[in-house]
Enzyme design. Structure first.
Site: not given
Ligand code: 5RP
Length: 219
Positions: A29-31, A82, A94, A96-97, A103, A121
């Site tokens: 993810g982006s984080t 994330g 979790k 979303g991606g 994971e 979040k």
């Protein structure tokens, strides 16, 4: 302060939990991308990583970090990832991606789960973010019908094929108060690969990026 700046601050704060000479569990993810960038600065002090997605693997390798096959690793000291939502019990939504299954697999062998997230979040009750459920493609409609019977509103994430060649149903309209029970119930539906509730194995530490700095919450 932008949401991305808060994600970045949380991602870099996770470096403190990385043990020298260890293999690090890396989420998606982006984080996490910020965490991977941070990891790149100490790449000579770690053995490498186990990755939870093709996207994270690519980013790790581009920085020269060795990526190990999960089958060759029996235990990880930390897994950093994330979340789409996290509650005060450290239970998460979790996926979303779309990387939820890998994971959950990598997290399952980690001694500590470090969740990195921006302040938006943290929630009192899980469920505003639609709950991702990864399904075997031929079972998609059958699983969706069972979820409707359970009170959820599943929506097929069109055009999304996971790294495992599967599909995603995003379940709307669920206020999740018994996350551990729902996680188990969903996993019992024939055709479900994994669901995005990380409650049975929740986070141990939350690093929350806020305009006032990174707050550390321990479970
Ligand atoms: C991917 C995930 C991510 O951790 C989650 O979607 C959060 O992503 P981001 O850091 O981009 O907000 O579960 O499957």
């Amino acid at each position: 302060m932008s949401q991305d700046a808060m994600k970045k601050a949380a991602g870099w704060a996770a470096l403190e939990y990385v043990e020298r000479d260890s293999i690090v569990g890396v989420g998606t993810g982006s984080t996490v991308n910020h965490f991977i960038d941070a990891l790149g600065t100490i790449k000579d002090q770690i053995q490498g990583a186990v990755s939870s997605s093709e996207a994270s693997t690519e980013r790790l390798k581009a920085l020269g970090i060795e990526v190990f096959d999960m089958n060759s690793v029996s235990e990880l000291s930390v897994y950093v990832d994330g979340a789409d939502e996290i509650n005060h019990q450290m239970e998460m939504i979790k996926g979303g991606g779309a990387a939820l299954t890998r994971e959950k697999i990598v997290a399952s062998v980690a001694k500590q789960f470090i969740c990195i997230a921006d302040g938006s979040k943290l929630v009192d009750t899980l469920g505003r973010f639609p709950l991702p459920v990864e399904v075997i493609p031929m079972a998609r409609s059958a699983v969706a019908r069972e979820i409707v019977k359970m009170g959820g509103d599943p929506v097929y994430r069109e055009g999304c094929i996971t790294d495992n060649g599967c599909q995603i149903l995003d379940v709307h309209s669920w206020e999740i108060t018994e996350a551990k029970a729902l996680e188990a119930q969903l996993n019992n539906l024939v055709g479900v690969v994994t669901n995005g509730l990380f409650a049975r194995r929740g986070a141990d530490v939350l690093l929350l990026g806020t305009p006032e700095g990174v707050k550390t919450v321990k479970g």
